[in-house]
Design an enzyme around this catalytic site. Structure first.
Site, mmCIF file in Angstrom:
data_model
loop_
_atom_site.group_PDB
_atom_site.id
_atom_site.type_symbol
_atom_site.label_atom_id
_atom_site.label_comp_id
_atom_site.label_asym_id
_atom_site.label_seq_id
_atom_site.Cartn_x
_atom_site.Cartn_y
_atom_site.Cartn_z
ATOM 1 N N GLY A 145 -0.995 13.038 -0.620
ATOM 2 C CA GLY A 145 -1.028 11.765 -1.331
ATOM 3 C C GLY A 145 -1.216 10.636 -0.348
ATOM 4 O O GLY A 145 -0.497 10.544 0.654
ATOM 5 N N TYR A 193 -5.129 18.069 -9.734
ATOM 6 C CA TYR A 193 -4.458 18.406 -10.981
ATOM 7 C C TYR A 193 -3.392 17.342 -11.210
ATOM 8 O O TYR A 193 -2.207 17.541 -10.931
ATOM 9 C CB TYR A 193 -3.866 19.821 -10.911
ATOM 10 N N ASN A 230 -9.944 3.411 -1.300
ATOM 11 C CA ASN A 230 -9.698 4.856 -1.402
ATOM 12 C C ASN A 230 -10.264 5.456 -2.687
ATOM 13 O O ASN A 230 -9.547 6.107 -3.459
ATOM 14 C CB ASN A 230 -8.192 5.124 -1.303
ATOM 15 N N SER A 253 -14.007 1.801 3.067
ATOM 16 C CA SER A 253 -15.144 2.352 3.799
ATOM 17 C C SER A 253 -16.396 1.575 3.388
ATOM 18 O O SER A 253 -16.367 0.789 2.432
ATOM 19 C CB SER A 253 -15.306 3.842 3.493
ATOM 20 N N LYS A 272 -13.831 0.693 7.361
ATOM 21 C CA LYS A 272 -13.752 1.960 8.099
ATOM 22 C C LYS A 272 -15.151 2.578 8.165
ATOM 23 O O LYS A 272 -15.836 2.679 7.147
ATOM 24 C CB LYS A 272 -12.792 2.924 7.397
ATOM 25 N N GLY A 299 -16.176 4.243 14.121
ATOM 26 C CA GLY A 299 -15.102 3.280 14.347
ATOM 27 C C GLY A 299 -14.823 2.403 13.145
ATOM 28 O O GLY A 299 -14.838 2.873 12.001
ATOM 29 N N ALA A 326 -7.657 11.313 7.544
ATOM 30 C CA ALA A 326 -7.982 10.405 8.648
ATOM 31 C C ALA A 326 -7.936 8.946 8.215
ATOM 32 O O ALA A 326 -7.464 8.073 8.956
ATOM 33 C CB ALA A 326 -9.349 10.748 9.222
ATOM 34 N N ASP A 350 -6.093 7.607 5.845
ATOM 35 C CA ASP A 350 -4.698 7.193 5.679
ATOM 36 C C ASP A 350 -4.031 6.977 7.035
ATOM 37 O O ASP A 350 -3.236 6.051 7.208
ATOM 38 C CB ASP A 350 -3.929 8.252 4.893
#
Length: 306
Positions: A22, A94, A155, A183, A216, A221, A246, A248
């Site tokens: 998580g 799930y 995320n 990202s 990100k 980098g 990575a 997180d």
């Protein structure tokens, strides 16, 4: 949630390793290992997997006093991971009908009232259901009103919701967000319309009241943006073993630097360092460093610490 990790293709059977996962839990563990006081607010099922989640968090020094145990029969959420090709990993969720999907404002607001400097949220929680989305919105608004720094990591998880649903839920959070982490491909999800360029997206976010935007870039980098300009930081070079977690780990390092009063270049340096630890070890959080281990990547290859 709990995590079952396969050693090969799930359809071929074989053994599974049981752990905890998580995004928010990963960040919480990363921060606690770096010496920060961390409180986790959420909901788990009244089952053995829920007990595992809470036991693991407590073992890592995290305050679970505001964690709720669902007594309505909803189970603890679960994910399965399987390595498919090199460092390419497939994840199955799930989480529909899970205890975490029913987390509510009443579950999280008391944790804020107990006092915090930073509230960390991700775009995963509002994807779980209406109650969870309401909890995130309420927590962000309450934190902003209380002068607590609100960090939102986009995320995005395509297996949980669509781009349109994500955009509709995440855009209202910008009014309460001080630090946005995403990202490169996630930036459009928090904008009303896709930008022509990344610079345009960042300008739009900063003008909307977000104080800091961190992009990100994986193996290339990361870049931090503020009203004063942009700062780039290259990734730390390590042999990649497992890429899951990575991002997180990066967030944990960045928030650690923020809490320690580090400037933007130092925050990015700590973030890419903790991300490198995650990439170079197996598991979402198991290989994350403690404060005194942050310098290990500067040691020569083959070093033995005695």
């Amino acid at each position: 949630m709990a995590a079952l990790r396969a050693q090969g293709a799930l359809r071929l059977g074989g053994s599974l390793g049981l752990s905890v996962a998580g995004a928010e839990s990963n960040v919480a563990i990363g921060l606690a290992r770096l010496g920060h006081r961390v409180r986790w607010a959420g909901r788990v099922g009244a089952d053995e997997l829920g007990a595992l989640v809470l036991r693991t968090l407590r073992a890592e020094g995290i305050d679970t006093g505001h964690a709720s145990v669902d007594d309505s029969g909803r189970p603890t959420g679960l994910l399965l991971t399987e390595p498919r090709l090199g460092t390419l990993t497939r994840v199955s969720y799930y989480r529909a009908g899970s205890a975490g999907s029913a987390v509510s404002p009443a579950d999280v607001l008391p944790a804020l009232a107990a006092g915090s400097r930073v509230l960390h949220l991700t775009g995963i929680t509002p994807a779980l259901g209406p109650s969870a989305a309401e909890a995130v919105q309420a927590a962000a608004a309450a934190a902003r009103d209380a002068g607590i720094t609100v960090c939102l990591d986009v995320n995005y998880r395509s297996r949980l919701w669509s781009h349109d649903r994500a955009r509709a839920a995440l855009r209202p959070l910008l009014a309460h967000t001080d630090l946005l982490i995403a990202s490169e491909d996630e930036l459009p999800l928090v904008l009303e319309r896709p930008p022509a360029a990344e610079s345009e997206a960042v300008r739009g976010l900063l003008s909307a009241g977000v104080g800091e935007v961190v992009v990100k870039r994986g193996a290339r980098g990361a870049t931090g943006f503020t009203a004063e300009g942009a700062t780039d930081r290259a990734a730390r070079r390590v042999d990649a073993v497992d890429l899951v977690g990575a991002g997180d780990a990066f967030v944990a390092g960045y928030l650690s630097g923020l809490l320690d009063g580090a400037d933007l270049p130092a925050r990015l340096h700590r973030a890419v360092t903790t991300a490198a630890f995650a990439v170079a070890t197996r598991g979402d959080w198991e290989g994350l460093p403690t404060q005194d281990e942050l310098g290990l990547l500067d040691r020569p290859d083959g070093t033995t610490i005695r």
